[in-house]
Design an enzyme around this catalytic site. Structure first.
Site, mmCIF file in Angstrom:
data_model
loop_
_atom_site.group_PDB
_atom_site.id
_atom_site.type_symbol
_atom_site.label_atom_id
_atom_site.label_comp_id
_atom_site.label_asym_id
_atom_site.label_seq_id
_atom_site.Cartn_x
_atom_site.Cartn_y
_atom_site.Cartn_z
ATOM 1 N N SER A 28 -4.794 9.318 0.358
ATOM 2 C CA SER A 28 -3.643 8.419 0.340
ATOM 3 C C SER A 28 -4.067 7.050 -0.193
ATOM 4 C CB SER A 28 -3.071 8.258 1.745
ATOM 5 O OG SER A 28 -2.200 7.147 1.741
ATOM 6 N N HIS B 75 -1.943 10.944 -3.025
ATOM 7 C CA HIS B 75 -0.783 10.816 -2.142
ATOM 8 C C HIS B 75 -0.313 9.357 -2.150
ATOM 9 C CE1 HIS B 75 1.562 12.077 1.457
ATOM 10 N NE2 HIS B 75 1.306 10.856 1.925
ATOM 11 N N ASP C 99 2.246 6.653 -0.514
ATOM 12 C CA ASP C 99 3.114 6.356 0.630
ATOM 13 C C ASP C 99 4.070 5.222 0.285
ATOM 14 O OD1 ASP C 99 2.232 8.177 2.727
ATOM 15 O OD2 ASP C 99 0.307 7.145 2.540
ATOM 16 N N MET D 224 7.055 2.920 1.257
ATOM 17 C CA MET D 224 7.740 2.449 2.477
ATOM 18 C C MET D 224 8.665 1.299 2.120
ATOM 19 S SD MET D 224 4.605 2.477 5.204
ATOM 20 C CE MET D 224 3.269 3.682 5.096
ATOM 21 N N HIS E 24 5.319 10.479 -1.107
ATOM 22 C CA HIS E 24 5.871 10.589 0.249
ATOM 23 C C HIS E 24 6.804 9.407 0.466
ATOM 24 C CE1 HIS E 24 4.720 10.571 4.855
ATOM 25 N NE2 HIS E 24 6.006 10.821 4.653
ATOM 26 N N MET F 104 8.978 7.229 2.534
ATOM 27 C CA MET F 104 9.373 6.812 3.883
ATOM 28 C C MET F 104 10.404 5.714 3.712
ATOM 29 S SD MET F 104 5.622 7.002 5.598
ATOM 30 C CE MET F 104 4.867 7.069 3.993
ATOM 31 N N MET G 120 3.935 15.065 10.015
ATOM 32 C CA MET G 120 3.267 13.789 10.303
ATOM 33 C C MET G 120 2.585 13.887 11.660
ATOM 34 S SD MET G 120 4.656 10.657 8.351
ATOM 35 C CE MET G 120 3.005 10.193 8.699
ATOM 36 N N ASP H 166 -0.432 14.908 7.599
ATOM 37 C CA ASP H 166 -0.616 13.505 7.207
ATOM 38 C C ASP H 166 -0.712 12.612 8.440
ATOM 39 O OD1 ASP H 166 -0.555 11.064 5.928
ATOM 40 O OD2 ASP H 166 1.451 11.305 5.075
HETATM 41 C C1 DX5 Z 1 1.313 6.912 7.266
HETATM 42 C C2 DX5 Z 1 1.140 7.525 5.897
HETATM 43 C C3 DX5 Z 1 -0.164 8.216 5.706
HETATM 44 C C4 DX5 Z 1 -1.362 7.326 5.854
HETATM 45 C C5 DX5 Z 1 -2.496 8.160 6.349
HETATM 46 O O1 DX5 Z 1 2.618 6.471 7.441
HETATM 47 O O2 DX5 Z 1 2.156 8.472 5.621
HETATM 48 O O3 DX5 Z 1 -0.214 8.909 4.467
HETATM 49 O O4 DX5 Z 1 -1.732 6.693 4.663
HETATM 50 O O5 DX5 Z 1 -3.554 7.315 6.610
HETATM 51 P P1 DX5 Z 1 -4.743 7.703 7.593
HETATM 52 O O6 DX5 Z 1 -5.458 8.883 6.964
HETATM 53 O O7 DX5 Z 1 -5.549 6.464 7.627
HETATM 54 O O8 DX5 Z 1 -4.130 8.057 8.905
HETATM 55 ZN ZN ZN Z 2 1.938 9.879 3.719
#
Ligand code: DX5
Ligand code: ZN
Length: 214
Positions: free
Chosen positions: A7, A32, A34, A36, A65, A67, A136, A174
């Site tokens: 990620s 990956h 993320d 947000m 991903h 969010m 998750m 994840d």
């Molecule tokens: C959290 C994200 C994850 C995050 C995982 O909301 O969706 O993808 O980056 O990070 P680690 O591996 O540090 O938990």
């Molecule tokens: Zn993620």
């Protein structure tokens, strides 16, 4: 065969070119992203322009991903930025089946994610339409959190349902993935390991990826 998806959230954004190269040379399979929006989850991370910029340095598969609230409004934009797989949250939509079709219509692999408090059975009616389910194992929003053990049963239950109905969606996990939790989730049937902080904090990411895969 386990797919490893570092990620980018845990990367140093001021050196994104080198961080992408680090993912490539580690032998990882996907990147990956993320996304947000500050509403679905408290932080704001980055959007499609950042993904396009990072992807311009690599041919690795972009796994996005989302969010965010109202994710369907942005499917096309993220697809144009290079996303090959797009995952939206079950909790951010009502017309899930419609949105899965929208992703397929633009030639993107369709994923749904559930947060730790969402019972996995809620997505069972959607499984035959999906390419990926992202479980998750932390509350979304931040990297570096502790893996929530109670989510392991959800992975097992998805895997059983997949076998029972002869489906072939992939199970991605994840949040809080490290060598120890990776073993636990793989035992329950996970195919894709998303890993942020444990990848970028590792002195030998290549060795870490090899260990995750074996
Ligand atoms: C959290 C994200 C994850 C995050 C995982 O909301 O969706 O993808 O980056 O990070 P680690 O591996 O540090 O938990
Ligand atoms: Zn993620």
């Amino acid at each position: 065969m386990t797919i490893v998806a570092p990620s980018i959230l845990a990367a140093d954004f001021s050196r994104i070119h080198e961080e992408v190269r680090k993912i490539e040379s580690s032998g990882a399979d996907w990147i990956h992203y993320d996304v947000m929006d500050g509403t679905f989850v408290p932080p704001i991370t980055f959007g499609h322009q950042f993904i396009a910029a990072a992807q311009s340095h690599t041919s690795l598969t972009a796994d996005v991903h989302l969010m965010i609230e109202e994710p369907w409004k942005h499917f096309e934009t993220y697809s144009k930025s290079g996303a090959k797989w797009i995952t939206f949250h079950y909790e951010a939509a009502v017309h899930h089946h419609r949105h899965i079709q929208e992703l397929k219509n633009i030639g993107v692999k369709a994923g749904i994610s559930i947060v730790p408090s969402t019972p996995v059975e809620l997505i069972f009616p959607l499984l035959s339409f999906l390419d990926l389910v992202l479980v998750m194992t932390v509350n979304p929003g931040y990297g570096g959190q502790k893996f929530l053990d109670f989510c392991l049963d959800k992975i097992a239950s998805l895997n059983r349902e997949r076998q029972r109905r002869h489906l072939n969606f992939l199970i991605s996990v994840d949040g809080g993935i490290n060598l120890e939790t990776a073993m636990q989730v793989k035992e329950q049937g996970a195919d894709i390991l998303v890993t942020g902080s444990s990848f970028f904090m590792n002195d030998d990411p290549g060795d870490y990826v090899t260990r995750l895969k074996t």
